[in-house]
Write an enzyme that holds these catalytic residues in place. Structure first.
Site, PDB file in Angstrom:
ATOM      1  N   TYR A 158      38.848  32.408  36.739  1.00  0.00           N
ATOM      2  CA  TYR A 158      37.466  32.609  37.197  1.00  0.00           C
ATOM      3  C   TYR A 158      37.245  34.050  37.664  1.00  0.00           C
ATOM      4  CZ  TYR A 158      37.317  27.510  36.987  1.00  0.00           C
ATOM      5  OH  TYR A 158      37.382  26.203  36.571  1.00  0.00           O
ATOM      6  N   ARG A 159      38.225  34.616  38.328  1.00  0.00           N
ATOM      7  CA  ARG A 159      38.086  36.020  38.750  1.00  0.00           C
ATOM      8  C   ARG A 159      37.987  36.938  37.536  1.00  0.00           C
ATOM      9  NH1 ARG A 159      36.054  35.140  43.484  1.00  0.00           N
ATOM     10  NH2 ARG A 159      37.504  35.110  45.242  1.00  0.00           N
TER      11      ARG A 159
END
Ligand SMILES: CC(C)(COP(=O)(O)OP(=O)(O)OC[C@H]1O[C@@H](n2cnc3c(N)ncnc32)[C@H](O)[C@@H]1OP(=O)(O)O)[C@@H](O)C(=O)NCCC(=O)NCCS
Length: 189
Positions: A158-159
């Site tokens: 997600y980052r």
């Protein structure tokens, strides 16, 4: 002795609700394995997945390996007032960050509800591709999701995809685990 070869993801496909209903047993088995949940979770979750398919803006994509077995699944839908997750997150964001922040994130968003890759297929970019495909068809301003606090492979993914913190260490009703709620604007870069 050599390790078993990693199955190759051969194909990605968007699934209709009928197609996911037809493959629900396999999809839920994949989900339970990926999340390492106890036996019986699949039966408990089936009604929820079936109900989600009826929601506005529902989309689903899946990955299949060379043998035609499902190797990954992702789905989500348009978040809206009255939905359990929406109300939980709305309450948390409003309490901690105020109603304007809640409005900015939640007036028009796609909830990325489920994302799972079979453990023997993880670590090859399959999860990232599922997210890209799923979100490429979402016509919403933002995407939001929740995931148990990391560090984990999911957090790294997600980052990498540019998700920011919306809420951290958040506790949903009935679940003792702390969660992060993450979001970003759409479309993806
Ligand atoms: C989270 C999850 C979906 C990620 O799936 P994945 O296919 O392993 O994830 P990615 O697509 O990001 O691939 C990840 C790794 O592949 C590596 N990789 C190898 N080849 C790659 C390629 N061609 N393209 C992109 N990444 C590649 C990346 O560097 C990355 O390494 P890292 O995890 O050490 O940072 C999966 O780990 C999973 O199902 N976890 C359990 C369930 C879960 O937590 N779901 C999310 C709950 S909200």
């Amino acid at each position: 002795m050599t390790a078993a070869p990693t199955p190759r993801v051969a194909r990605f496909a968007e699934l209709s609700a009928d197609q996911l209903r037809g493959g629900l047993r396999e999809a839920l088995a994949l989900y339970v394995t990926a999340m390492d949940y106890p036996k019986g979770t699949a039966e408990q979750r089936a009604p929820m997945w079936l109900a989600h398919m009826l929601r506005a803006g529902w989309r689903c994509v899946a990955a299949y390996d060379d043998d035609g077995a499902m190797a990954g699944i992702a789905y989500g839908y348009r978040g809206a007032p009255g939905q359990w997750w929406h109300e939980q997150v709305r309450r948390g964001v409003t309490e901690r960050r105020g109603p304007d922040v809640a409005d900015a994130w939640m007036a028009d968003y796609f909830e990325l509800t489920e994302l799972h890759v079979r453990p023997d297929t993880q670590g090859r970019g399959t999860g990232a591709e599922l997210v890209r495909l799923l979100l490429s068809g979402a016509a919403n301003r933002n995407v939001l999701l929740s995931t148990p606090e990391g560090p984990s492979r999911a957090w790294r993914l997600y980052r990498r995809l540019g998700f920011d913190d919306v809420l951290r260490e958040y506790q949903f009703a009935g679940d003792p685990r702390p969660f992060g709620v993450l979001g970003r604007s759409l479309p993806l870069d």
